[in-house]
Design a protein around this motif. Structure first.
Motif, PDB file in Angstrom:
ATOM      1  N   THR A 137       0.966  -1.044   0.429  1.00 24.79           N
ATOM      2  CA  THR A 137       0.544   0.275  -0.225  1.00 24.79           C
ATOM      3  C   THR A 137       1.127   1.529  -0.387  1.00 24.79           C
ATOM      4  OG1 THR A 137      -1.796  -1.391   1.424  1.00 24.79           O
ATOM      5  CG2 THR A 137      -1.531   1.207   1.384  1.00 24.79           C
ATOM      6  N   ALA A 138       2.133   1.874   0.518  1.00 28.00           N
ATOM      7  CA  ALA A 138       2.832   2.169   0.498  1.00 28.00           C
ATOM      8  C   ALA A 138       3.316   3.201  -0.501  1.00 28.00           C
ATOM      9  CB  ALA A 138       4.296   1.780   2.131  1.00 28.00           C
ATOM     10  N   VAL A 139       4.244   1.323  -0.763  1.00 27.06           N
ATOM     11  CA  VAL A 139       4.169   1.620  -2.745  1.00 27.06           C
ATOM     12  C   VAL A 139       3.470   2.203  -3.609  1.00 27.06           C
ATOM     13  CG1 VAL A 139       5.417  -0.043  -4.496  1.00 27.06           C
ATOM     14  CG2 VAL A 139       6.453  -0.349  -1.825  1.00 27.06           C
ATOM     15  N   PHE A 140       2.232   2.023  -3.321  1.00 30.61           N
ATOM     16  CA  PHE A 140       1.252   2.394  -4.616  1.00 30.61           C
ATOM     17  C   PHE A 140       1.112   3.712  -4.273  1.00 30.61           C
ATOM     18  CE2 PHE A 140       0.105  -2.450  -5.535  1.00 30.61           C
ATOM     19  CZ  PHE A 140       0.579  -2.011  -6.874  1.00 30.61           C
ATOM     20  N   ALA A 141       0.765   3.859  -2.886  1.00 32.09           N
ATOM     21  CA  ALA A 141       0.849   5.630  -2.670  1.00 32.09           C
ATOM     22  C   ALA A 141       1.430   6.475  -2.617  1.00 32.09           C
ATOM     23  CB  ALA A 141       0.473   5.736  -0.787  1.00 32.09           C
ATOM     24  N   LEU A 142       3.093   5.996  -3.187  1.00 29.20           N
ATOM     25  CA  LEU A 142       4.216   6.420  -3.082  1.00 29.20           C
ATOM     26  C   LEU A 142       3.874   6.871  -4.430  1.00 29.20           C
ATOM     27  CD1 LEU A 142       6.638   7.990  -2.262  1.00 29.20           C
ATOM     28  CD2 LEU A 142       7.687   6.039  -2.602  1.00 29.20           C
ATOM     29  N   SER A 143       3.845   5.885  -5.527  1.00 29.09           N
ATOM     30  CA  SER A 143       3.943   5.733  -7.247  1.00 29.09           C
ATOM     31  C   SER A 143       2.152   7.013  -7.483  1.00 29.09           C
ATOM     32  CB  SER A 143       2.761   4.600  -7.667  1.00 29.09           C
ATOM     33  OG  SER A 143       4.571   3.443  -7.539  1.00 29.09           O
ATOM     34  N   GLY A 144       1.645   7.222  -6.347  1.00 33.97           N
ATOM     35  CA  GLY A 144       0.253   8.212  -6.634  1.00 33.97           C
ATOM     36  C   GLY A 144       0.655   9.941  -6.377  1.00 33.97           C
ATOM     37  N   ALA A 145       1.403   9.728  -4.927  1.00 31.89           N
ATOM     38  CA  ALA A 145       1.997  11.089  -4.873  1.00 31.89           C
ATOM     39  C   ALA A 145       2.922  10.941  -6.083  1.00 31.89           C
ATOM     40  CB  ALA A 145       2.931  11.277  -4.130  1.00 31.89           C
TER      41      ALA A 145
END
Length: 165
Positions: free
Chosen positions: A110-118
């Motif tokens: 989840t952290a990786v995908f949120a970082l990608s979105g950011a």
């Protein structure tokens, strides 16, 4: 792409990496717990035992090693997410064990995908034309490296899981 991935990317895009991660983990954990409680209420805690000796042995193994099994199943996508939500309810895993392992197990991806979105958000905010070099910002590259690291970490976890069987 699964809906959760798109929502997590959108959360990172809209709220930033940290808030997007926290909100996505909270929402996914709450949703998984509701499915768990619903399945337990409908089918009961001993549903897997009804499948004979093999079902009873599998259920007992999961109950005995619930922390390990559930963390590995959340970290390593060996089985479809809906099965990982339902099977613990069918074998009598405690709600607290299920909720904590769900939260901790989904946190890295989840952290990786949120970082990608950011990272995508920062690219769009820059106003630069969308081309490969403008998209591959340090934030997006960091997220891609994180996904690669998660994939590599899955190998020893999968091996450990298979040895435990």
């Amino acid at each position: 792409m699964p809906g959760a991935v798109i929502l997590t990317l959108a959360g990172g895009f809209l709220f930033g990496a940290l808030a997007g991660t926290v909100l996505a983990v909270a929402g996914a954990t709450a949703g998984a717990v509701l499915v768990f409680l619903f399945a337990r209420a409908i089918f009961g805690e001993k549903a897997l035992d009804r499948f004979g000796e093999r079902g009873r042995k599998l259920a007992e193994g999961i109950r005995r090693n619930a922390w390990s099994y559930l963390l590995v199943l959340r970290l390593v996508p060996l089985f479809p997410f809906f099965l990982v939500n339902l099977v613990p309810a069918f074998v009598g895993v405690r709600l607290t064990v299920y909720a904590v392992t769900t939260c901790l197990g989904i946190l890295p991806a989840t952290a990786v995908f949120a970082l990608s979105g950011a990272g995508l958000g920062s690219v769009l905010d820059s106003g630069a034309p969308l081309e490969l070099r403008s998209i591959l910002t340090p934030q997006v590259l960091g997220a891609l490296c994180g996904l690669a690291a998660l994939s590599l970490a899955a190998i020893p976890l999968k091996n450990r899981f298979q040895r435990a069987e």
